[in-house]
Design an enzyme around this catalytic site. Structure first.
Site: not given
Lengths: 152, 259
Positions: B73, B76-77, B178-179, B216, B220
């Site tokens: 990787c 290139c980066h 909930c959120h 995650r 939930c």
């Protein structure tokens, strides 16, 4: 012939992917709400208030305390999601309390509150372990209601 | 019975007002604001933040060149990913026809892994992909989330919004409950956050693990006794899109520290 085969395949695919409704538990007590209340005890069972109080604070029981403030001073960290249940029996009758425990969505379709004795076939994408089961048993609901009516 | 129908209509009207009001005047708040001082300090200090271990693992993978390979990787980066543009990282998930439409940052990393490095593809949420995602997203720490909401994204966001407000599991709850509806209130000792995703992948003090957003979501789903979708599924991608664009403007915090 090919069309027939395709049809057969299609039919079998449809048959296997269609969501099957679980049967109701054999001991499920049918209930009916009238004027936003269930006046009859589930299956005519008699509740025990001491057991109901224990279930209300038990994280593996009814766990009412996760969302409600309860008149249970020895416990800390009461939830604030639902209304406090202190003196709740001076605001609601026994039948009104029972419906709110059994299926609060009948009172408020947008509620976060689980229906603790809702028809389990109405739930969506339930995990296998809980498929076709109510959250609480009819006896547990009656125990909790028996405790709630003492909160005057 | 008429009273009952009227009450339902009233409740429906009230809910539409609340949903509409929140859509209009919604201010995103990072989960960081819901933390106590010591947890914030742990997140802010790069030597204390346990998620930095995963950033380092990601950097090692970023620079790894296997014996028969011509490039890593980093070829290139840049060795430390210095050629990656934080503003571009902050736009994920993106819409890219070349990547098959809606693409998460992990999809993009996976694309390079498979096509540029010519390696055997990894399943979604493979620990190596999560480590690379953590390393790359950490490069954009502090950059405001900037997910596209118009054009081809708009119908996808709508699908995500529908999933977000669909009830699942025996508890019959949606993310929305909930959120959005009860954010800021206490679920026992835990304050409900807005469920923002600007800190993912994040380090969870409860499990002691770096946790991807899709993992995650699974937690939930299991908590409301629902059958979770698979990491990388269409459903979780759409949820990721909805949740990320809901937090547009929040600074990227990867790796955030949460409970």
């Amino acid at each position: 012939m090919r069309t027939l085969l395709t049809l057969l395949v299609l039919i079998s695919v449809t048959a296997t992917t269609a969501q099957e409704l679980p049967p109701l538990p054999s001991d499920y007590c049918h209930w009916k709400a009238d004027h936003l209340a269930i006046d009859e005890a589930l299956c005519g069972l008699k509740g025990n208030p001491a057991r109901g109080r224990a279930l209300a604070i038990d994280p593996h029981g009814g766990n009412c305390i996760a969302c409600h403030h309860l008149p249970v001073p020895e416990e800390s960290f009461h939830g604030t999601i639902g209304p406090p249940l202190d003196k709740v029996a001076s605001r609601y009758t026994e039948g009104q309390l029972r419906l709110r425990v059994v299926d609060e969505q009948q009172v408020n379709p947008f509620t976060i509150m689980p229906g603790f004795y809702r028809d389990p076939r109405l739930a969506n994408r339930v995990a296998d372990a809980y498929w076709g089961k109510t959250f609480l048993t009819a006896q547990q609901v009656e125990d909790i209601v028996a405790w709630l009516v003492t909160l005057k | 019975m008429a009273g009952y129908v009227e009450m339902r209509a009233l409740a429906l009207g009230a809910a539409i007002l609340v949903w509409g009001g929140q859509a209009l005047g919604f201010e995103p708040v990072s989960g960081y604001e819901f933390l106590d001082e010591s947890t914030r300090a742990m997140q802010d200090d790069e030597f204390e933040n346990p998620g930095m271990v995963t950033v380092d693992e990601g950097r090692d993978l970023f620079n790894e060149r296997r014996p028969d390979e011509e490039a890593s990787c980093a070829s290139c980066h840049g060795e430390d990913g210095e050629k990656l543009d934080p503003a571009v990282i902050a736009r994920y998930p993106i819409y890219d026809e070349h990547l098959g439409g809606l693409a998460t940052l992990q999809d993009r990393v996976s694309y390079c892994w498979e096509n540029r490095l010519d390696r055997f593809p990894l399943p979604y949420d493979d620990p190596q992909l999560v480590a690379l995602e953590t390393f790359v997203r950490n490069k954009a720490r502090g950059e405001p989330v900037n997910v596209q909401t118009d054009g081809p994204m708009s119908p996808l966001i709508e699908k995500g919004r529908q999933l977000y407000s669909t009830r699942f599991g025996q508890l019959d709850m949606s993310c929305y409950h909930c959120h959005v509806q009860h954010q800021g209130q206490m679920l026992r000792g835990q304050k409900l956050s807005q469920g923002q995703a600007n800190g993912f992948p994040e380090y969870r003090l409860g499990t002691g693990r770096i946790t991807s957003l899709h993992h995650r979501f699974g937690e939930c789903f299991r908590s409301f006794r629902a059958d979770p979708f698979e990491p990388g599924s269409e459903e979780y991608r759409l949820l990721e899109l909805f949740v990320m664009q809901r937090g547009n403007g929040l600074p990227i915090e990867t790796p955030a520290v949460r409970f």
